[in-house]
Design a protein around this motif. Structure first.
Motif, PDB file in Angstrom:
ATOM      1  N   ASN A 271      31.772  35.259  34.089  1.00 23.27           N
ATOM      2  CA  ASN A 271      31.296  33.886  33.887  1.00 23.27           C
ATOM      3  C   ASN A 271      32.343  33.028  33.177  1.00 23.27           C
ATOM      4  OD1 ASN A 271      28.850  34.404  35.151  1.00 23.27           O
ATOM      5  ND2 ASN A 271      27.769  34.826  33.246  1.00 23.27           N
ATOM      6  N   CYS A 272      33.019  33.614  32.195  1.00 25.71           N
ATOM      7  CA  CYS A 272      34.082  32.905  31.474  1.00 25.71           C
ATOM      8  C   CYS A 272      35.242  32.560  32.407  1.00 25.71           C
ATOM      9  CB  CYS A 272      34.613  33.734  30.309  1.00 25.71           C
ATOM     10  SG  CYS A 272      33.545  33.772  28.860  1.00 25.71           S
ATOM     11  N   LEU A 273      35.677  33.541  33.204  1.00 27.32           N
ATOM     12  CA  LEU A 273      36.798  33.308  34.109  1.00 27.32           C
ATOM     13  C   LEU A 273      36.437  32.300  35.196  1.00 27.32           C
ATOM     14  CD1 LEU A 273      38.302  36.906  34.374  1.00 27.32           C
ATOM     15  CD2 LEU A 273      39.205  34.948  33.084  1.00 27.32           C
ATOM     16  N   ASN A 274      35.200  32.348  35.662  1.00 29.97           N
ATOM     17  CA  ASN A 274      34.741  31.369  36.648  1.00 29.97           C
ATOM     18  C   ASN A 274      34.721  29.967  36.035  1.00 29.97           C
ATOM     19  OD1 ASN A 274      33.497  30.503  39.229  1.00 29.97           O
ATOM     20  ND2 ASN A 274      31.781  30.061  37.887  1.00 29.97           N
ATOM     21  N   CYS A 275      34.193  29.850  34.822  1.00 26.67           N
ATOM     22  CA  CYS A 275      34.111  28.553  34.155  1.00 26.67           C
ATOM     23  C   CYS A 275      35.507  27.997  33.882  1.00 26.67           C
ATOM     24  CB  CYS A 275      33.301  28.671  32.872  1.00 26.67           C
ATOM     25  SG  CYS A 275      32.825  27.061  32.182  1.00 26.67           S
TER      26      CYS A 275
ATOM     27  N   ILE B 297      31.138  24.948  23.061  1.00 27.00           N
ATOM     28  CA  ILE B 297      31.987  24.027  23.826  1.00 27.00           C
ATOM     29  C   ILE B 297      31.487  23.904  25.268  1.00 27.00           C
ATOM     30  CG2 ILE B 297      34.318  23.643  24.733  1.00 27.00           C
ATOM     31  CD1 ILE B 297      35.376  24.838  22.080  1.00 27.00           C
ATOM     32  N   CYS B 298      31.078  25.022  25.880  1.00 25.89           N
ATOM     33  CA  CYS B 298      30.559  24.973  27.246  1.00 25.89           C
ATOM     34  C   CYS B 298      29.302  24.114  27.338  1.00 25.89           C
ATOM     35  CB  CYS B 298      30.249  26.374  27.759  1.00 25.89           C
ATOM     36  SG  CYS B 298      31.702  27.278  28.323  1.00 25.89           S
TER      37      CYS B 298
ATOM     38  N   ALA C 230      29.097  20.847  29.558  1.00 20.93           N
ATOM     39  CA  ALA C 230      28.058  20.708  30.589  1.00 20.93           C
ATOM     40  C   ALA C 230      27.328  19.379  30.433  1.00 20.93           C
ATOM     41  CB  ALA C 230      27.064  21.866  30.511  1.00 20.93           C
ATOM     42  N   ASN C 231      26.947  19.057  29.202  1.00 18.84           N
ATOM     43  CA  ASN C 231      26.227  17.804  28.945  1.00 18.84           C
ATOM     44  C   ASN C 231      27.088  16.597  29.263  1.00 18.84           C
ATOM     45  OD1 ASN C 231      24.047  19.332  28.105  1.00 18.84           O
ATOM     46  ND2 ASN C 231      24.521  19.131  25.936  1.00 18.84           N
TER      47      ASN C 231
ATOM     48  N   GLN D  20      28.511  18.578  39.345  1.00 20.45           N
ATOM     49  CA  GLN D  20      27.497  19.640  39.226  1.00 20.45           C
ATOM     50  C   GLN D  20      28.087  21.042  39.158  1.00 20.45           C
ATOM     51  OE1 GLN D  20      24.325  18.654  38.550  1.00 20.45           O
ATOM     52  NE2 GLN D  20      24.047  20.805  38.006  1.00 20.45           N
ATOM     53  N   ALA D  21      29.183  21.292  39.868  1.00 17.17           N
ATOM     54  CA  ALA D  21      29.802  22.628  39.840  1.00 17.17           C
ATOM     55  C   ALA D  21      30.249  22.982  38.425  1.00 17.17           C
ATOM     56  CB  ALA D  21      30.988  22.689  40.802  1.00 17.17           C
ATOM     57  N   CYS D  22      30.779  21.999  37.729  1.00 13.03           N
ATOM     58  CA  CYS D  22      31.224  22.204  36.350  1.00 13.03           C
ATOM     59  C   CYS D  22      30.019  22.409  35.421  1.00 13.03           C
ATOM     60  CB  CYS D  22      32.062  21.003  35.902  1.00 13.03           C
ATOM     61  SG  CYS D  22      33.199  21.398  34.567  1.00 13.03           S
ATOM     62  N   VAL D  23      29.011  21.575  35.582  1.00  9.99           N
ATOM     63  CA  VAL D  23      27.789  21.687  34.775  1.00  9.99           C
ATOM     64  C   VAL D  23      27.198  23.088  34.912  1.00  9.99           C
ATOM     65  CG1 VAL D  23      25.406  20.833  34.508  1.00  9.99           C
ATOM     66  CG2 VAL D  23      27.262  19.203  34.924  1.00  9.99           C
ATOM     67  N   ASP D  24      27.067  23.560  36.150  1.00  9.15           N
ATOM     68  CA  ASP D  24      26.472  24.877  36.406  1.00  9.15           C
ATOM     69  C   ASP D  24      27.319  26.012  35.831  1.00  9.15           C
ATOM     70  OD1 ASP D  24      24.458  23.546  37.768  1.00  9.15           O
ATOM     71  OD2 ASP D  24      25.232  24.017  39.758  1.00  9.15           O
ATOM     72  N   ALA D  25      28.631  25.953  36.033  1.00 12.26           N
ATOM     73  CA  ALA D  25      29.525  26.998  35.518  1.00 12.26           C
ATOM     74  C   ALA D  25      29.485  27.042  33.995  1.00 12.26           C
ATOM     75  CB  ALA D  25      30.952  26.770  36.003  1.00 12.26           C
ATOM     76  N   CYS D  26      29.483  25.872  33.364  1.00  9.15           N
ATOM     77  CA  CYS D  26      29.447  25.787  31.896  1.00  9.15           C
ATOM     78  C   CYS D  26      28.138  26.328  31.328  1.00  9.15           C
ATOM     79  CB  CYS D  26      29.648  24.354  31.432  1.00  9.15           C
ATOM     80  SG  CYS D  26      31.334  23.737  31.596  1.00  9.15           S
TER      81      CYS D  26
END
Length: 110
Positions: A14-18, A77-78, A82-83, A92-98
Motif C-alpha cells: 500500500n505504501c509503495l502504491n501510494c 500525512i496520507c 487524501a483530504n 480520485q486515484a490519489c485519494v483512494d491510494a492515500c
C-alpha cells in the motif's frame, strides 16, 4: 529469515502504491492541469506524502522497529493528502491510494 507478517506485506504494498500514485499524479496530472493542482501547499503535500510512503515501506523492508514511527507519520500525512486531493478535485486515484495506505499504516503503528 522468518516469513513476513501478511499485514506488514500488505502495508508495504500500500505504501509503495501510494508513493507511485502520488508522485506520478503530481508530476503528470497536477503539472499539466495547473491552477489549484500546482499551488505550493498542495504540491508540497503530495511530495511529502510520496516520500513518507517510500520511507515507511523502506523501514518495514529493512525490518527496523522504527517503522512504527514512520508509519504513524505516514498515516497522518496520507490522511491530510487524501483530504486535500479530494478538495482540489479530479484526483480520485490519489485519494483512494492515500486512504488505503493511511489505514494500513495506522495498523502498523499500533
Amino acid at each position: 529469515m522468518a516469513a513476513m507478517d501478511p499485514k506488514m506485506k500488505e502495508c508495504i504494498d500500500n505504501c509503495l502504491n501510494c508513493y507511485s500514485v502520488c508522485l506520478s499524479m503530481a508530476m503528470n496530472h497536477c503539472l499539466e492541469t495547473g491552477g489549484k493542482h500546482t499551488e505550493p501547499a498542495h504540491f508540497r503535500l503530495m511530495m511529502a506524502c510520496a516520500e513518507i510512503c517510500r520511507t515507511s515501506a523502506h523501514f518495514m523492508l529493512i525490518g527496523t522497529e522504527h517503522h512504527k514511527h514512520t508509519c504513524r507519520e505516514c498515516a497522518e500525512i496520507c490522511t491530510e493528502c487524501a483530504n486535500d486531493c479530494e478538495q482540489v478535485g479530479d484526483m480520485q486515484a490519489c485519494v483512494d491510494a492515500c486512504r488505503k495506505c493511511a489505514e494500513s499504516c495506522r495498523q502498523m503503528a499500533a
